[in-house]
Write a protein that holds these residues in place. Sequence first.
Motif, PDB file in Angstrom:
ATOM      1  N   THR A 113      19.894 -35.698   3.200  1.00  0.00           N
ATOM      2  CA  THR A 113      20.298 -34.375   3.936  1.00  0.00           C
ATOM      3  C   THR A 113      20.742 -34.658   5.100  1.00  0.00           C
ATOM      4  OG1 THR A 113      18.107 -33.454   2.961  1.00  0.00           O
ATOM      5  CG2 THR A 113      19.290 -32.297   4.940  1.00  0.00           C
ATOM      6  N   TYR A 114      20.659 -35.744   5.859  1.00  0.00           N
ATOM      7  CA  TYR A 114      20.998 -36.089   7.440  1.00  0.00           C
ATOM      8  C   TYR A 114      21.544 -37.524   7.379  1.00  0.00           C
ATOM      9  CZ  TYR A 114      19.604 -31.953   9.754  1.00  0.00           C
ATOM     10  OH  TYR A 114      19.375 -30.403  10.018  1.00  0.00           O
ATOM     11  N   TYR A 160       9.020 -51.747  11.615  1.00  0.00           N
ATOM     12  CA  TYR A 160      10.227 -52.467  11.000  1.00  0.00           C
ATOM     13  C   TYR A 160      10.403 -53.924  11.440  1.00  0.00           C
ATOM     14  CZ  TYR A 160      12.278 -48.253   9.242  1.00  0.00           C
ATOM     15  OH  TYR A 160      12.280 -47.136   8.604  1.00  0.00           O
ATOM     16  N   GLN A 191       2.356 -41.208   7.322  1.00  0.00           N
ATOM     17  CA  GLN A 191       2.702 -39.998   7.750  1.00  0.00           C
ATOM     18  C   GLN A 191       1.550 -39.031   8.304  1.00  0.00           C
ATOM     19  OE1 GLN A 191       4.017 -39.227   3.712  1.00  0.00           O
ATOM     20  NE2 GLN A 191       6.169 -39.357   4.491  1.00  0.00           N
ATOM     21  N   LEU A 224      19.331 -43.172  19.114  1.00  0.00           N
ATOM     22  CA  LEU A 224      20.037 -42.194  18.338  1.00  0.00           C
ATOM     23  C   LEU A 224      21.361 -41.794  19.026  1.00  0.00           C
ATOM     24  CD1 LEU A 224      20.165 -40.484  15.638  1.00  0.00           C
ATOM     25  CD2 LEU A 224      18.931 -38.813  17.178  1.00  0.00           C
ATOM     26  N   TYR A 277      24.281 -37.726  14.647  1.00  0.00           N
ATOM     27  CA  TYR A 277      23.968 -37.402  13.403  1.00  0.00           C
ATOM     28  C   TYR A 277      24.926 -36.174  12.753  1.00  0.00           C
ATOM     29  CZ  TYR A 277      22.258 -33.202  15.088  1.00  0.00           C
ATOM     30  OH  TYR A 277      22.229 -31.908  15.743  1.00  0.00           O
ATOM     31  N   TYR A 324       4.453 -47.773   6.892  1.00  0.00           N
ATOM     32  CA  TYR A 324       4.484 -46.637   7.548  1.00  0.00           C
ATOM     33  C   TYR A 324       3.357 -45.525   7.231  1.00  0.00           C
ATOM     34  CZ  TYR A 324       6.445 -44.593   3.237  1.00  0.00           C
ATOM     35  OH  TYR A 324       6.574 -44.219   1.833  1.00  0.00           O
ATOM     36  N   TRP A 373      11.312 -34.623   8.381  1.00  0.00           N
ATOM     37  CA  TRP A 373      12.369 -34.734   9.253  1.00  0.00           C
ATOM     38  C   TRP A 373      13.817 -34.319   8.229  1.00  0.00           C
ATOM     39  CZ3 TRP A 373      15.676 -37.362   5.958  1.00  0.00           C
ATOM     40  CH2 TRP A 373      15.163 -37.960   4.884  1.00  0.00           C
ATOM     41  N   ARG A 374      13.624 -33.899   7.276  1.00  0.00           N
ATOM     42  CA  ARG A 374      14.717 -33.502   6.384  1.00  0.00           C
ATOM     43  C   ARG A 374      15.182 -32.189   6.836  1.00  0.00           C
ATOM     44  NH1 ARG A 374      14.430 -34.803   0.181  1.00  0.00           N
ATOM     45  NH2 ARG A 374      12.300 -34.452   0.110  1.00  0.00           N
ATOM     46  N   ARG A 375      14.208 -31.576   7.539  1.00  0.00           N
ATOM     47  CA  ARG A 375      14.469 -30.113   7.949  1.00  0.00           C
ATOM     48  C   ARG A 375      14.854 -30.021   9.428  1.00  0.00           C
ATOM     49  NH1 ARG A 375      10.298 -29.682   4.603  1.00  0.00           N
ATOM     50  NH2 ARG A 375       8.655 -29.794   6.247  1.00  0.00           N
ATOM     51  N   TYR A 427      22.725 -40.603   9.935  1.00  0.00           N
ATOM     52  CA  TYR A 427      22.247 -41.151  11.379  1.00  0.00           C
ATOM     53  C   TYR A 427      23.250 -42.299  11.875  1.00  0.00           C
ATOM     54  CZ  TYR A 427      18.249 -38.179  10.617  1.00  0.00           C
ATOM     55  OH  TYR A 427      17.623 -37.047  10.578  1.00  0.00           O
ATOM     56  N   LEU A 438      13.494 -43.244   6.500  1.00  0.00           N
ATOM     57  CA  LEU A 438      14.976 -43.593   6.767  1.00  0.00           C
ATOM     58  C   LEU A 438      15.334 -44.970   6.112  1.00  0.00           C
ATOM     59  CD1 LEU A 438      15.949 -42.194  10.364  1.00  0.00           C
ATOM     60  CD2 LEU A 438      16.055 -41.034   7.988  1.00  0.00           C
ATOM     61  N   TYR A 471      22.880 -45.120  14.941  1.00  0.00           N
ATOM     62  CA  TYR A 471      22.074 -45.633  16.103  1.00  0.00           C
ATOM     63  C   TYR A 471      22.590 -46.645  16.561  1.00  0.00           C
ATOM     64  CZ  TYR A 471      17.782 -43.296  14.526  1.00  0.00           C
ATOM     65  OH  TYR A 471      16.872 -42.081  14.257  1.00  0.00           O
ATOM     66  N   TYR A 509      16.147 -35.107  14.120  1.00  0.00           N
ATOM     67  CA  TYR A 509      15.625 -35.721  15.275  1.00  0.00           C
ATOM     68  C   TYR A 509      15.843 -37.089  14.893  1.00  0.00           C
ATOM     69  CZ  TYR A 509      14.242 -31.355  17.505  1.00  0.00           C
ATOM     70  OH  TYR A 509      14.300 -30.046  18.002  1.00  0.00           O
ATOM     71  N   GLY A 510      15.899 -37.415  13.570  1.00  0.00           N
ATOM     72  CA  GLY A 510      15.708 -38.880  13.148  1.00  0.00           C
ATOM     73  C   GLY A 510      14.526 -39.592  13.377  1.00  0.00           C
ATOM     74  N   TYR A 511      14.540 -40.925  14.080  1.00  0.00           N
ATOM     75  CA  TYR A 511      13.275 -41.530  14.636  1.00  0.00           C
ATOM     76  C   TYR A 511      13.633 -41.903  15.978  1.00  0.00           C
ATOM     77  CZ  TYR A 511      12.201 -43.456   9.886  1.00  0.00           C
ATOM     78  OH  TYR A 511      11.654 -43.364   8.549  1.00  0.00           O
ATOM     79  N   TYR A 515       6.239 -45.965  12.059  1.00  0.00           N
ATOM     80  CA  TYR A 515       7.060 -46.793  11.171  1.00  0.00           C
ATOM     81  C   TYR A 515       6.797 -48.362  11.834  1.00  0.00           C
ATOM     82  CZ  TYR A 515       8.757 -42.536   9.589  1.00  0.00           C
ATOM     83  OH  TYR A 515       9.066 -40.917   9.118  1.00  0.00           O
ATOM     84  N   THR A 554      13.913 -39.385   0.645  1.00  0.00           N
ATOM     85  CA  THR A 554      12.256 -38.748   0.645  1.00  0.00           C
ATOM     86  C   THR A 554      11.673 -38.902   2.024  1.00  0.00           C
ATOM     87  OG1 THR A 554      11.632 -40.968   0.091  1.00  0.00           O
ATOM     88  CG2 THR A 554      12.473 -39.298  -1.769  1.00  0.00           C
TER      89      THR A 554
END
Lengths: 109, 116
Positions: A30-31, B35, B50, A45, A48, B48, B98-100, A33, A97, A35, B103-105, B33, A94
């Motif tokens: 959907t998005y 990494y 939620q 960030l 996007y 991660y 986040w899909r809506r 990005y 990212l 970075y 803002y990302g991470y 999350y 899903t």
Amino acid sequence: GEDVEQSLFLSVREGDSSVINCTYTDSSSTYLYWYKQEPGAGLQLLTYIFSNMDMKQDQRLTVLLNKKDKHLSLRIADTQTGDSAIYFCAEGVTDKLIFGTGTRLQVFP
Amino acid sequence: DGGITQSPKYLFRKEGQNVTLSCEQNLNHDAMYWYRQDPGQGLRLIYYSQIVNDFQKGDIAEGYSVSREKKESFPLTVTSAQKNPTAFYLCASSIMGWRRDNYGYTFGSGTRLTVV
């Protein structure tokens, strides 16, 4: 599977434009990005783009999205030495990212 | 100011020891999350979470453990089972759904772990 690919290095002269490319695999993203990571720091960030857009401009940054080819690019106009960093693209898949390997941009005078 | 804090910035571990990396956020984000970053390999997802008291394995969870007892905190333990732990570790958080949104991470500034 999910995969995001970028070239590892890009070197440009100060004042020129930089173009960093990225390909992704999940067409349902959907998005997408971009970075920026400076040495020894976390990711910041930059910008996007929503998947129903082709282009987005934000000051010196221009993002182009080609959904058909699953190709994303970041153009930095008038590149400065302060733009030297690693740039990551990321796609939303899903509930998380997926990040590319990062492109190290080196700007020389 | 809201943000995400990782500590310590540098950490040295002897072989065979467990170490815990701290990650705290005051952004009221639901998801967090961890990494791992190695040169030329980008970011690889370790774990991660939620929601409080729940977490999922990422791509390279072996040798690591996490807990999520509070919304604000998501510590990562690097156990002695992790064969090559020397790396840069990044913590991130995000708004759920986040899909809506766009803002990302939000990332912390990282912890560099070195095995000596």
